[in-house]
Design an enzyme around this catalytic site. Structure first.
Site, PDB file in Angstrom:
ATOM      1  N   GLU A   1       1.081  -1.130   0.267  1.00 30.94           N
ATOM      2  CA  GLU A   1       0.235  -0.243  -0.460  1.00 30.94           C
ATOM      3  C   GLU A   1       1.050   1.137  -0.045  1.00 30.94           C
ATOM      4  O   GLU A   1       1.105   2.671  -0.641  1.00 30.94           O
ATOM      5  CB  GLU A   1      -1.304   0.061   1.495  1.00 30.94           C
TER       6      GLU A   1
ATOM      7  N   GLU B   1      -3.035  -9.645   3.902  1.00 30.28           N
ATOM      8  CA  GLU B   1      -3.890  -9.709   5.505  1.00 30.28           C
ATOM      9  C   GLU B   1      -5.007 -10.094   5.084  1.00 30.28           C
ATOM     10  O   GLU B   1      -5.548 -10.884   6.954  1.00 30.28           O
ATOM     11  CB  GLU B   1      -4.455  -7.925   4.690  1.00 30.28           C
TER      12      GLU B   1
END
Length: 719
Positions: free
Chosen positions: A118, A140
């Site tokens: 990210e 995740e």
């Protein structure tokens, strides 16, 4: 400007932001980094007039590792608003950097996973070192979280709702080449040294070109690839997606459902709103129990295993060159396959050469499937097969560094093959038994060197099961344990180390699951209720189905061996209600399990297996009252109690061995984080109270002795 986690330099119009977390091997989104990011972003805004471009770089061997997971472990539901605020604050700084109106280049020298990917997506232009060992992506979901620092919103807008799903919902990772093909990375270089010159060249060429410093989703002509949820084709696919997901998660894993919701809801609104939607879902997960359970085990406990925390220290690393296996049955041939595919020379011995050759054939069949799919060359396959030498003679084992017996679970047979094969070991070699239940100290009595005798318990099928249980006998020395640990890791598997006892840790605990299921059947609870309750609780299959696969006859054999062993010690073994029922199935009803033609289930040729119709007439009691939550709890709590008892008795010496062992060895539900984390996640007091209620109704299997309660508190992990 130099902070504790970031270095900021401005020279010749280029602002270089270098991530360099002090005292850490990797860069993480710790609270200090969040504060430092705020300071650096403020400096960028101040210096804006002098900046032509921004380069994001790292001093570590990886680019960026992601979130501070210890912080997540400390959070509670009450922290929701604070966590949401922290996520939004970080994203605000990302947004400031990417909308400054200057080109931002991410220089990816190594892995960028989770929050690291990210951070990489802040750059308008991404350059990566083309090394196949480097991984990018958003794992995740595997930790009970979602990508919430822009990962969902940005990946969905770059790839489209359908194409982004594998990377978000399934945590599919990718290397630099795949990233380049997907358009997620724009340039590849051969070495880290080439990153900065390429970044500077891009910034120079981008001057005066507004699109070079604007993300695709911020452009006026942006359209989502494949269409938004209002597109009838996408809407049709999305209408079934939640049902498909629920079928996979059984409603026990909130993260995939939250990720899908954030993708779809985010695709229907503007970019900034979509980012806020994503933050809300992430904050909810970060302060929930399932994420803490999964992070504890799949990150911290897994790293403890991989880092050798249970391996005796001060023993040199060991790599066996030649390993012998006694017995070419299902286990022996599976171990041979595991070794040969990892480049270990293997001698596979059985009573006849024909039987040994048949065992080698197992590796031929498994590798042929890969050859047929184009996943392996015929030359590679032949190289693997050449490493396996079948033999019927003990002399063929001469010079092995390690010999593993994988013969039938019979003490006399194991003693005989041990005495025959052990003299063939190379100097300094060691001997192992692949027993699943028989105590190692007893088996070691047949060995001339009990200190070099160890249990190495593989799980079936060996080619698929990652866990291996290493059992320390009474006399096993540290060097042998360390070497066994290294051998298991050389196979690419997960070793746990336990102390000797009947059934060790995994078989003993697994036995409580299947026997609790059998006991409930004996009480009159319908078989379909028991099987479905297990699946709803998150077990991969029901206890009766598992008993069939492992063979009811084997359970009876183990029971009979236990009775004999107790008798020798002058004691009497009292069978549990579940064991009594299984014995009845075998001896009275001649139901031996799947391999014996049928057990609790029938297996019609060419048809689907189904529960044996006679179970209803034999065991079901129509008037009996049962509660579904009770059935689920009995199956999970019984295993957790046994795990806690193993911890108190010293069979288990660490929480990480218990958690990893329960998930990868006996299929304890991953959402719980393992049998011990299940207890810690609930809270020890709440667990004790529920056990007391279950014990009052369903017997001593749920009783927690004071020593067990003390052990749970003593080993409770702190973050």
């Amino acid at each position: 400007m130099i902070t504790q986690t970031i270095r900021y330099e401005l020279a010749n119009g280029i602002a270089t932001i270098t991530f360099d977390e002090q005292g850490s091997p990797v860069n993480t989104m710790c609270l200090q980094w969040q504060d430092d990011l705020a300071a650096v972003t403020g400096q960028l805004v101040t210096d804006r007039a002098q900046i032509k471009g921004i380069a994001l770089a790292s001093t570590k061997s990886t680019f960026f590792a992601g979130a501070d997971l210890k912080g997540v472990m400390r959070s509670t539901e009450a922290d929701g608003p604070r966590v949401f605020g922290e996520i939004e604050r970080m994203k605000k700084h990302f947004r400031t950097i990417e909308t400054l109106g200057v080109p931002v280049v991410s220089c990816l020298n190594g892995a960028a996973l989770g929050g690291g990917w990210e951070v990489a997506l802040v750059g308008h232009h991404r350059i990566a070192v083309n090394n196949p060992k480097i991984q990018f992506g958003l794992p995740e979901i595997t930790l009970g979280l979602i990508p919430g620092a822009g990962g969902i919103t940005k990946m969905t807008r770059m790839l489209g709702l359908m194409a982004a799903q594998p990377y978000i919902l399934e945590s599919k990772l990718f290397g630099p080449e795949e990233a380049f093909k997907l358009g997620l990375v724009h340039e590849l270089v051969a070495s880290p040294e080439e990153l900065m010159p390429k970044a500077l060249a891009y910034i120079e060429a981008a001057q005066g070109k507004p699109e070079a410093c604007t993300h695709v989703w911020d452009r006026k002509d942006y359209k989502m690839p494949g269409g938004t949820p209002s597109n009838p084709k996408i809407a049709g696919m999305l209408s079934v997606a939640p049902a498909v997901l629920k079928q996979k998660t059984r409603g026990l894993y909130p993260a995939p459902e939250a990720a899908l919701a954030a993708m779809v809801e985010g695709a229907m609104v503007d970019f900034d709103t979509a980012m806020r939607v994503e933050s809300r879902y992430l904050a909810g997960l970060m302060t929930g129990n399932v994420a803490r359970n999964m992070i504890n085990t799949f990150f911290f406990n897994m790293n403890a295993i991989k880092g050798g925390q249970s391996r005796p220290k001060d023993v040199a690393k060991y790599q066996p060159k030649k390993v012998g296996i006694l017995g070419a049955g299902m286990m022996g041939s599976g171990i041979a396959y595991a070794q040969a595919t990892r480049g270990i020379a293997t001698v596979l011995k059985d009573v006849s050469l024909e039987a040994a050759e048949k065992g080698k054939g197992y590796t031929a069949r498994l590798t042929q499937k890969r050859v047929d799919k184009g996943q392996m060359s015929a030359e590679k396959q032949q190289g693997i097969l050449n490493l396996i030498t079948p033999t019927a003679s003990a002399a063929g084992l001469q010079g092995c560094d390690l010999i593993i017996e994988a013969v039938f679970e019979q003490r006399e047979l194991k003693a005989m093959v041990t005495k025959e094969a052990e003299p063939m070991l190379a100097e300094g070699g060691f001997f192992a038994s692949n027993t699943s239940t028989l105590p190692i100290s007893g088996l070691a009595q047949a060995s001339a060197q009990p200190q070099k005798f160890v249990g190495i318990h593989f799980f079936s099928p060996v080619d698929k099961m990652k866990l291996v249980e290493i059992i320390r006998g009474q006399d096993t020395d540290d060097e042998t344990i360390a070497r066994a640990y290294d051998y298991v890791q050389a196979l690419g598997k997960l070793p746990i180390v336990v102390n000797d006892s009947r059934g060790f840790y995994t078989s003993r605990t697994f036995g409580t699951f299947v026997m609790e299921g059998a006991a409930m059947l004996g009480e009159g609870i319908p078989a379909p209720v028991i099987e479905n309750a297990a699946m709803q609780a998150g077990m991969p299959v029901g206890p009766l189905a598992v008993l069939d696969e492992t063979a009811l006859s084997l359970s009876v054999h183990v029971l009979e061996q236990t009775r004999v062993d107790f008798q020798k010690e002058g004691k009497q073994y009292v069978a549990t209600p579940g064991e009594t029922l299984v014995e009845q199935m075998v001896k009275q009803h001649h139901r031996y399990g799947r391999a014996g033609g049928g057990g609790f289930y029938d297996y019609p040729e060419g048809g689907r297996k189904h529960l044996w119709p006679q179970l209803q007439a034999l065991y079901e009691k129509p008037g009996i009252e049962w509660d579904l939550q009770d059935v689920k709890d009995r199956l999970l709590y019984r295993q957790a109690v046994e795990t806690a008892r193993c911890l108190a008795e010293g069979v288990l010496t660490s929480v990480h061995d218990g958690n990893i062992g329960s998930i990868f060895g006996i299929g304890f539900p991953a959402w719980t984080g393992g049998a011990l984390q299940f207890i810690y996640g609930l809270g020890i007091e709440a667990f004790e109270a529920r056990c007391a209620a279950l014990a009052a109704r369903h017997g001593s299997g749920f009783i927690l002795a004071d020593a067990v309660k003390a052990a749970l508190r003593q080993h409770q992990p702190q973050y």
